[in-house]
Enzyme design. Structure first.
Site, PDB file in Angstrom:
ATOM      1  N   GLU A 164       0.499  -1.069  -0.127  1.00  0.00           N
ATOM      2  CA  GLU A 164      -0.411  -0.112   0.155  1.00  0.00           C
ATOM      3  C   GLU A 164       0.859   1.776   0.089  1.00  0.00           C
ATOM      4  OE1 GLU A 164      -2.784  -0.396   2.864  1.00  0.00           O
ATOM      5  OE2 GLU A 164      -3.333  -1.773   2.816  1.00  0.00           O
ATOM      6  N   ASN A 209       2.200  -3.457  -3.431  1.00  0.00           N
ATOM      7  CA  ASN A 209       1.044  -5.055  -3.834  1.00  0.00           C
ATOM      8  C   ASN A 209      -0.024  -3.591  -2.975  1.00  0.00           C
ATOM      9  OD1 ASN A 209      -0.789  -7.348  -3.117  1.00  0.00           O
ATOM     10  ND2 ASN A 209      -0.453  -6.745  -1.107  1.00  0.00           N
ATOM     11  N   HIS A 249      -9.440  -5.432  -2.770  1.00  0.00           N
ATOM     12  CA  HIS A 249     -10.719  -5.444  -2.581  1.00  0.00           C
ATOM     13  C   HIS A 249     -11.464  -5.278  -2.963  1.00  0.00           C
ATOM     14  CE1 HIS A 249      -8.887  -7.686   1.552  1.00  0.00           C
ATOM     15  NE2 HIS A 249      -7.869  -7.005   1.376  1.00  0.00           N
ATOM     16  N   GLU A 279      -5.435 -10.543  -2.473  1.00  0.00           N
ATOM     17  CA  GLU A 279      -6.447 -10.789  -1.365  1.00  0.00           C
ATOM     18  C   GLU A 279      -7.911 -10.483  -1.523  1.00  0.00           C
ATOM     19  OE1 GLU A 279      -5.284  -7.288   1.722  1.00  0.00           O
ATOM     20  OE2 GLU A 279      -2.742  -7.760   1.434  1.00  0.00           O
ATOM     21  N   ASP A 281     -11.754 -10.290  -2.101  1.00  0.00           N
ATOM     22  CA  ASP A 281     -12.934 -10.749  -1.766  1.00  0.00           C
ATOM     23  C   ASP A 281     -13.885  -9.423  -1.689  1.00  0.00           C
ATOM     24  OD1 ASP A 281     -11.843  -8.504   0.186  1.00  0.00           O
ATOM     25  OD2 ASP A 281     -11.952  -9.251   2.258  1.00  0.00           O
TER      26      ASP A 281
HETATM   27  C1  XIL Z   1      -6.144  -7.464   7.775  1.00  0.00           C
HETATM   28  C2  XIL Z   1      -6.318  -8.476   8.623  1.00  0.00           C
HETATM   29  O1  XIL Z   1      -6.870  -9.630   7.755  1.00  0.00           O
HETATM   30  C3  XIL Z   1      -6.897  -8.369  10.050  1.00  0.00           C
HETATM   31  O2  XIL Z   1      -7.266  -9.612  10.912  1.00  0.00           O
HETATM   32  C4  XIL Z   1      -5.846  -7.507  10.963  1.00  0.00           C
HETATM   33  O3  XIL Z   1      -6.467  -7.344  12.175  1.00  0.00           O
HETATM   34  C5  XIL Z   1      -5.354  -6.318  10.024  1.00  0.00           C
HETATM   35  O4  XIL Z   1      -5.191  -6.710   8.517  1.00  0.00           O
HETATM   36  N1  XIL Z   1      -4.561  -5.240   3.393  1.00  0.00           N
HETATM   37  C6  XIL Z   1      -3.871  -5.659   4.003  1.00  0.00           C
HETATM   38  C7  XIL Z   1      -3.842  -6.943   5.112  1.00  0.00           C
HETATM   39  O5  XIL Z   1      -3.105  -5.891   3.143  1.00  0.00           O
HETATM   40  O6  XIL Z   1      -2.878  -7.367   5.300  1.00  0.00           O
HETATM   41  C8  XIL Z   1      -5.107  -6.757   6.094  1.00  0.00           C
HETATM   42  O7  XIL Z   1      -5.039  -7.061   6.836  1.00  0.00           O
HETATM   43  C9  XIL Z   1      -6.591  -5.848   4.969  1.00  0.00           C
HETATM   44  C10 XIL Z   1      -6.270  -4.716   4.561  1.00  0.00           C
END
Ligand code: XIL
Length: 368
Positions: A164, A209, A249, A279, A281
């Site tokens: 990020e 990422n 996401h 990631e 979802d």
């Molecule tokens: C999130 C985890 O899923 C949680 O369990 C934790 O509390 C916070 O982090 N983007 C990312 C991940 O790169 O590392 C994050 O993961 C979700 C958003």
């Protein structure tokens, strides 16, 4: 008479403006009962390695969870475990227990563990706020990456080196998200991290990422442009970088910029980089409550996303951020106001496959 699924497809269009005609590939996919489908390649033979983020509690305590991961995944990544917060309770300590367990689980089951993450503004232990100068920041960052990547050399083959780096609404193409590293070292921390990781494990695939790259809208276009600017600059200076991770996401309420995303992937490929989904979802807090309708809408968003990527290149991997709705980070930030549970992932809370899993299967077969 319309089948229940066809009725839902019509409702989908009415509720969300997503047009899924019965004859479109997505419409056919959603309208065909799983049992009536042509035989499918199993996940072990999908055209990209599929995987999911692991949560340690259920992995240790819940056989169904473990079985679901083993059944579907060729890759895994810890939701935590390799973040600074987990590894570095104090300046002088490295705690590898959680990551070691994840790696042992992956190895026992023939899966690769991805490394997440070496540089991020989030999940930082408080002591890192005391890093006061550029020299100290450089020393700490290099020591961390050498130690962590060095320990897992040859075993963790793909690292989210920088997570990020682009702000949510970049003020210019050279805007970088604030973090202790950015504050003390400026943008140079990105190249420093990548070079240090490459020295610590010359074979590892090094990834930047990022999220919010795929939606329709000016803000998202600016974010995409800023990422392209950063990546071009790194490649121009021969900084080791092998792939871009699209977190994915997705938001149920935001349309995918199909052309913008395809063009982005094509541009990354032209720069010699792989693109993977790290990631995936679908955040469903703004979607209608009815579970069947919601699940189709979630699947439809993921379909648009994967189709736009595939239009330019096959992703090097696709990982979802969790495997089951039972264990998801989504309610931390995106709880629904009607009190219903979120349903962002490929399996429901009873480990039954949802339409999102059908979409993943579809692309896994090499179909678009
Ligand atoms: C999130 C985890 O899923 C949680 O369990 C934790 O509390 C916070 O982090 N983007 C990312 C991940 O790169 O590392 C994050 O993961 C979700 C958003």
């Amino acid at each position: 008479m319309l089948s229940r699924r066809e009725t839902l497809l019509t409702a989908l269009k009415a509720a969300c403006g997503i047009s899924v005609s019965g004859e479109s590939p997505l419409g056919t996919l959603l309208a065909t009962p799983a049992a009536a489908q042509a035989p499918l390649r199993p996940p072990s033979q999908w055209l990209f390695p599929f995987g999911a983020a692991l949560r340690d509690g259920p992995l240790a305590g819940e056989p169904d969870y473990r079985a679901a991961i083993v059944r579907h995944c060729r890759q895994v990544v810890g939701e935590g475990g390799l973040k600074w917060f987990d590894l570095r309770p104090s300046r002088d300590r490295f705690v590898f227990d959680q990551a070691d367990k994840q790696l042992a689980f992956a190895a026992e089951n023939g899966m690769d563990l991805r490394g997440h993450t070496l540089v991020w503004y989030g999940a930082m232990p408080d002591w890192t706020k005391t890093i006061a100068s550029a020299a100290e920041a450089e020393r700490e960052l290099v020591r961390h990456i050498e130690t962590v990547v060095g320990r897992y050399r040859g075993r963790i083959k793909s690292w989210d080196v920088v997570n990020e780096p682009i702000p949510d609404d970049p003020s210019s193409r050279s805007d970088i998200r604030p973090s202790i590293w950015q504050q003390r070292l400026g943008e140079s921390h990105v190249a420093l991290a990548l070079r240090t990781a490459a020295r610590a494990d010359p074979e590892a695939r090094l990834v930047i990422n990022e999220y919010d790259i795929e939606f329709v809208g000016e803000r998202f276009r600016r974010k995409r442009d800023a990422l392209v600017r950063l990546v071009r600059d790194l490649k121009l200076r021969n900084v080791p970088l092998h792939a871009i991770g699209l977190q994915g996401h997705l938001r149920g309420d935001l349309a995918i910029d199909q052309d913008g995303l395809s063009a982005f992937v094509a541009e990354m490929r032209a720069l010699g980089l792989d693109v993977l989904v790290t990631e995936l979802d679908v955040v469903d807090d703004k979607l209608p409550g009815q579970p069947e309708l919601r699940d189709m809408l979630v699947a439809a968003r993921a379909y648009d996303f994967l189709r736009a990527i595939h239009a330019a290149a096959r992703p090097a991997a696709v990982l979802t951020w969790g495997i089951t709705d039972k264990y998801t980070w989504v309610p931390i930030w995106f709880k629904r106001s009607d009190g219903l549970a979120n349903r962002p992932l490929p399996l429901d809370d009873g480990y039954r496959p949802k339409p999102l899993m059908r979409v993943l299967e579809h692309f896994g077969q090499g179909l678009h």
